[in-house]
Motif scaffolding. Structure first.
Motif, PDB file in Angstrom:
ATOM      1  N   PHE A  60       9.131 -26.972  -5.077  1.00 54.47           N
ATOM      2  CA  PHE A  60       9.843 -26.283  -4.010  1.00 54.47           C
ATOM      3  C   PHE A  60       8.930 -26.295  -2.787  1.00 54.47           C
ATOM      4  CE2 PHE A  60      11.388 -24.022  -7.915  1.00 54.47           C
ATOM      5  CZ  PHE A  60      12.693 -24.493  -7.884  1.00 54.47           C
ATOM      6  N   ALA A  65       6.590 -25.875  -9.162  1.00 52.94           N
ATOM      7  CA  ALA A  65       6.958 -24.730 -10.008  1.00 52.94           C
ATOM      8  C   ALA A  65       6.984 -25.142 -11.474  1.00 52.94           C
ATOM      9  CB  ALA A  65       8.316 -24.190  -9.585  1.00 52.94           C
ATOM     10  N   ASN A  85       3.873 -13.776 -14.564  1.00 55.60           N
ATOM     11  CA  ASN A  85       4.842 -13.896 -13.472  1.00 55.60           C
ATOM     12  C   ASN A  85       4.589 -15.194 -12.712  1.00 55.60           C
ATOM     13  OD1 ASN A  85       4.323 -10.478 -13.254  1.00 55.60           O
ATOM     14  ND2 ASN A  85       6.309 -11.335 -13.687  1.00 55.60           N
ATOM     15  N   GLY A  86       5.688 -15.881 -12.411  1.00 57.62           N
ATOM     16  CA  GLY A  86       5.569 -17.117 -11.646  1.00 57.62           C
ATOM     17  C   GLY A  86       5.200 -18.336 -12.471  1.00 57.62           C
ATOM     18  N   ALA A  87       5.182 -18.182 -13.813  1.00 61.75           N
ATOM     19  CA  ALA A  87       4.783 -19.298 -14.689  1.00 61.75           C
ATOM     20  C   ALA A  87       5.810 -20.428 -14.690  1.00 61.75           C
ATOM     21  CB  ALA A  87       4.589 -18.790 -16.117  1.00 61.75           C
ATOM     22  N   GLY A  88       7.054 -20.105 -14.336  1.00 63.82           N
ATOM     23  CA  GLY A  88       8.093 -21.142 -14.314  1.00 63.82           C
ATOM     24  C   GLY A  88       9.167 -20.955 -15.375  1.00 63.82           C
ATOM     25  N   LYS A  89       9.209 -19.777 -16.018  1.00 63.89           N
ATOM     26  CA  LYS A  89      10.148 -19.544 -17.126  1.00 63.89           C
ATOM     27  C   LYS A  89      11.604 -19.621 -16.652  1.00 63.89           C
ATOM     28  CE  LYS A  89       8.195 -15.506 -18.010  1.00 63.89           C
ATOM     29  NZ  LYS A  89       7.147 -15.486 -16.942  1.00 63.89           N
ATOM     30  N   THR A  90      11.892 -18.908 -15.566  1.00 68.24           N
ATOM     31  CA  THR A  90      13.269 -18.917 -15.052  1.00 68.24           C
ATOM     32  C   THR A  90      13.635 -20.300 -14.524  1.00 68.24           C
ATOM     33  OG1 THR A  90      13.076 -16.590 -14.494  1.00 68.24           O
ATOM     34  CG2 THR A  90      14.856 -17.798 -13.413  1.00 68.24           C
ATOM     35  N   THR A  91      12.698 -20.933 -13.845  1.00 67.18           N
ATOM     36  CA  THR A  91      12.967 -22.271 -13.306  1.00 67.18           C
ATOM     37  C   THR A  91      13.262 -23.247 -14.443  1.00 67.18           C
ATOM     38  OG1 THR A  91      11.471 -21.773 -11.483  1.00 67.18           O
ATOM     39  CG2 THR A  91      12.072 -24.065 -11.775  1.00 67.18           C
ATOM     40  N   HIS A 249       8.906 -10.341 -21.633  1.00 68.39           N
ATOM     41  CA  HIS A 249       7.538  -9.853 -21.380  1.00 68.39           C
ATOM     42  C   HIS A 249       7.117  -8.802 -22.415  1.00 68.39           C
ATOM     43  CE1 HIS A 249       6.771 -11.827 -17.525  1.00 68.39           C
ATOM     44  NE2 HIS A 249       8.001 -11.534 -17.164  1.00 68.39           N
TER      45      HIS A 249
HETATM   46  N1  LIG Z   1      14.101 -21.683  -5.176  1.00 67.53           N
HETATM   47  C1  LIG Z   1      12.798 -21.537  -5.059  1.00 67.53           C
HETATM   48  N2  LIG Z   1      12.171 -21.792  -3.884  1.00 67.53           N
HETATM   49  C2  LIG Z   1      10.843 -21.663  -3.758  1.00 67.53           C
HETATM   50  N3  LIG Z   1      10.021 -21.277  -4.748  1.00 67.53           N
HETATM   51  C3  LIG Z   1      10.586 -20.995  -5.941  1.00 67.53           C
HETATM   52  C4  LIG Z   1      11.992 -21.103  -6.155  1.00 67.53           C
HETATM   53  N4  LIG Z   1      12.236 -20.767  -7.443  1.00 67.53           N
HETATM   54  C5  LIG Z   1      11.053 -20.461  -8.004  1.00 67.53           C
HETATM   55  N5  LIG Z   1      10.070 -20.594  -7.102  1.00 67.53           N
HETATM   56  C6  LIG Z   1       8.642 -20.372  -7.353  1.00 67.53           C
HETATM   57  O1  LIG Z   1       8.327 -21.075  -8.531  1.00 67.53           O
HETATM   58  C7  LIG Z   1       7.409 -20.331  -9.329  1.00 67.53           C
HETATM   59  C8  LIG Z   1       7.987 -20.104 -10.700  1.00 67.53           C
HETATM   60  O2  LIG Z   1       9.000 -19.121 -10.589  1.00 67.53           O
HETATM   61  P1  LIG Z   1       9.823 -18.593 -11.835  1.00 67.53           P
HETATM   62  O3  LIG Z   1      10.779 -17.572 -11.315  1.00 67.53           O
HETATM   63  O4  LIG Z   1      10.386 -19.734 -12.578  1.00 67.53           O
HETATM   64  O5  LIG Z   1       8.692 -17.894 -12.696  1.00 67.53           O
HETATM   65  P2  LIG Z   1       8.861 -16.920 -13.954  1.00 67.53           P
HETATM   66  O6  LIG Z   1       7.900 -17.390 -14.986  1.00 67.53           O
HETATM   67  O7  LIG Z   1      10.290 -16.831 -14.348  1.00 67.53           O
HETATM   68  O8  LIG Z   1       8.359 -15.540 -13.359  1.00 67.53           O
HETATM   69  P3  LIG Z   1       8.767 -14.032 -13.764  1.00 67.53           P
HETATM   70  O9  LIG Z   1       8.152 -13.749 -15.086  1.00 67.53           O
HETATM   71  O10 LIG Z   1       8.169 -13.226 -12.670  1.00 67.53           O
HETATM   72  O11 LIG Z   1      10.276 -13.962 -13.771  1.00 67.53           O
HETATM   73  C9  LIG Z   1       7.119 -19.052  -8.559  1.00 67.53           C
HETATM   74  O12 LIG Z   1       5.930 -19.229  -7.834  1.00 67.53           O
HETATM   75  C10 LIG Z   1       8.307 -18.917  -7.642  1.00 67.53           C
HETATM   76  O13 LIG Z   1       7.961 -18.227  -6.464  1.00 67.53           O
END
Ligand SMILES: Nc1ncnc2c1ncn2[C@@H]1O[C@H](COP(=O)(O)OP(=O)(O)OP(=O)(O)O)[C@@H](O)[C@H]1O
Length: 291
Positions: A60, A65, A85-91, A249
């Motif tokens: 991104f 990510a 947080n921010g590891a990329g799980k949701t992505t 978590h």
């Molecule tokens: N659409 C986007 N645009 C820019 N950055 C993004 C976007 N989606 C995710 N990110 C970034 O990618 C990284 C991974 O985000 P993600 O939400 O996948 O992490 P996560 O492991 O699900 O975190 P959490 O446990 O906080 O939910 C983060 O740094 C986030 O800011």
């Protein structure tokens, strides 16, 4: 059931027809080897994987990510995914469900369905159900109506009230009600349920569509201790019949359900093993404690 999902359901028949067409006629490119669905609705798990990601990356605005992420899930497995947080799980879940397109890599459902060839709604119809953190049930409808609605795809809410379930659907509904511990609450309005019960109802709505793979994002966030324990029981009862990927978590919850735990960090797999194994891993300790 969100309006989005209802719309997805409306396209189910159309997509299956398309899959059939692709199965007969595809040649060349991705479709030549892997993208073909031999029999629509069937997932080929003969290679022991229901989900397979290899070297998947997405950036991104120049920020990676997801970074060369590879993992696979066995049919019937309950896989827990943890990570800071921010590891990329949701992505990662966004990529599996077609919400986000990766820049590179391979994502397969079974050994024949190349998920990168499908849109988000089509992927849901192929049998991948996703539960977001916040419950999105119809608060004004009863538990029963919400579950029935999950089957009444292709209709608007009003006309679907007159839809009649066939006997297989009625059987499934009864089984789902038992599974989600709401058999005694069929006539209750969803809006009057506890937070945990709403979460179970939404999982029930996914189960009505008989998904092969369920992706569950922080399912016990906001639940009471008792609800969390019952959710663990629920997931353990789903394991085997469905494959589950659970992002959470809450470590005590993970402990109560986990076999293999995958730790994500900086968009790729940092460690994988039993919870005890990954918790003893120096690299995992470091990312969690920030040393
Ligand atoms: N659409 C986007 N645009 C820019 N950055 C993004 C976007 N989606 C995710 N990110 C970034 O990618 C990284 C991974 O985000 P993600 O939400 O996948 O992490 P996560 O492991 O699900 O975190 P959490 O446990 O906080 O939910 C983060 O740094 C986030 O800011």
């Amino acid at each position: 059931m969100t309006p989005d999902l209802l719309e997805e359901g409306a396209r189910r028949v159309e997509v299956h027809a398309q899959l059939e067409q692709q199965g007969r006629t595809a040649s060349g490119g991705r479709a030549a080897g892997f993208g073909r669905v031999a029999t629509p609705g069937e997932i080929d798990v003969t290679h022991g994987r229901i989900l397979y990601l290899e070297d998947v990356s997405v950036s991104f605005d120049g920020f990676k990510a997801i970074n060369k992420l590879s993992l696979d899930i066995a049919p019937g497995e309950l896989r827990c995914i943890i990570g800071p947080n921010g590891a990329g799980k949701t992505t990662m879940m966004d990529i599996i469900t077609g919400k986000t397109r990766p820049d590179e890599g391979t994502v397969f459902f079974g050994s024949t369905i190349d998920l990168l060839r499908y849109k988000e709604a089509e992927i849901a119809q192929l049998g991948i159900g996703r539960k977001f953190q916040k419950p999105t049930v119809f608060e004004q409808l009863t538990v029963l109506e919400n579950l029935e609605l999950a089957l009444k795809t292709g209709k608007d809410v009003a006309s679907s009230m007159f839809f009649k379930l066939d006997s297989a659907q009625s059987d499934r509904l009864a089984e789902v009600l038992r599974t989600i511990h709401l058999a005694d609450s069929v006539a209750r309005r969803a809006g009057n349920l506890s937070h945990g019960q709403k979460q179970w109802l939404e999982i029930g709505m996914l189960l009505m569509q008989a998904p092969r793979l369920l992706l569950l994002d922080e399912p016990v966030a906001g639940m009471t201790d008792e609800e969390t324990v019952r959710t663990a029981e629920l997931f353990l009862s789903l394991k085997g019949k469905h494959s589950l990927m659970v992002v959470e978590h809450d470590m005590s919850f993970i402990k109560s359900i986990s076999e293999i735990v995958t730790v994500l960090c900086d968009g790729s797999v940092l460690a994988q093993g039993t919870l005890d194994q990954v918790q003893a891993d120096e690299r995992v300790i470091e990312v969690y404690l920030g040393r």
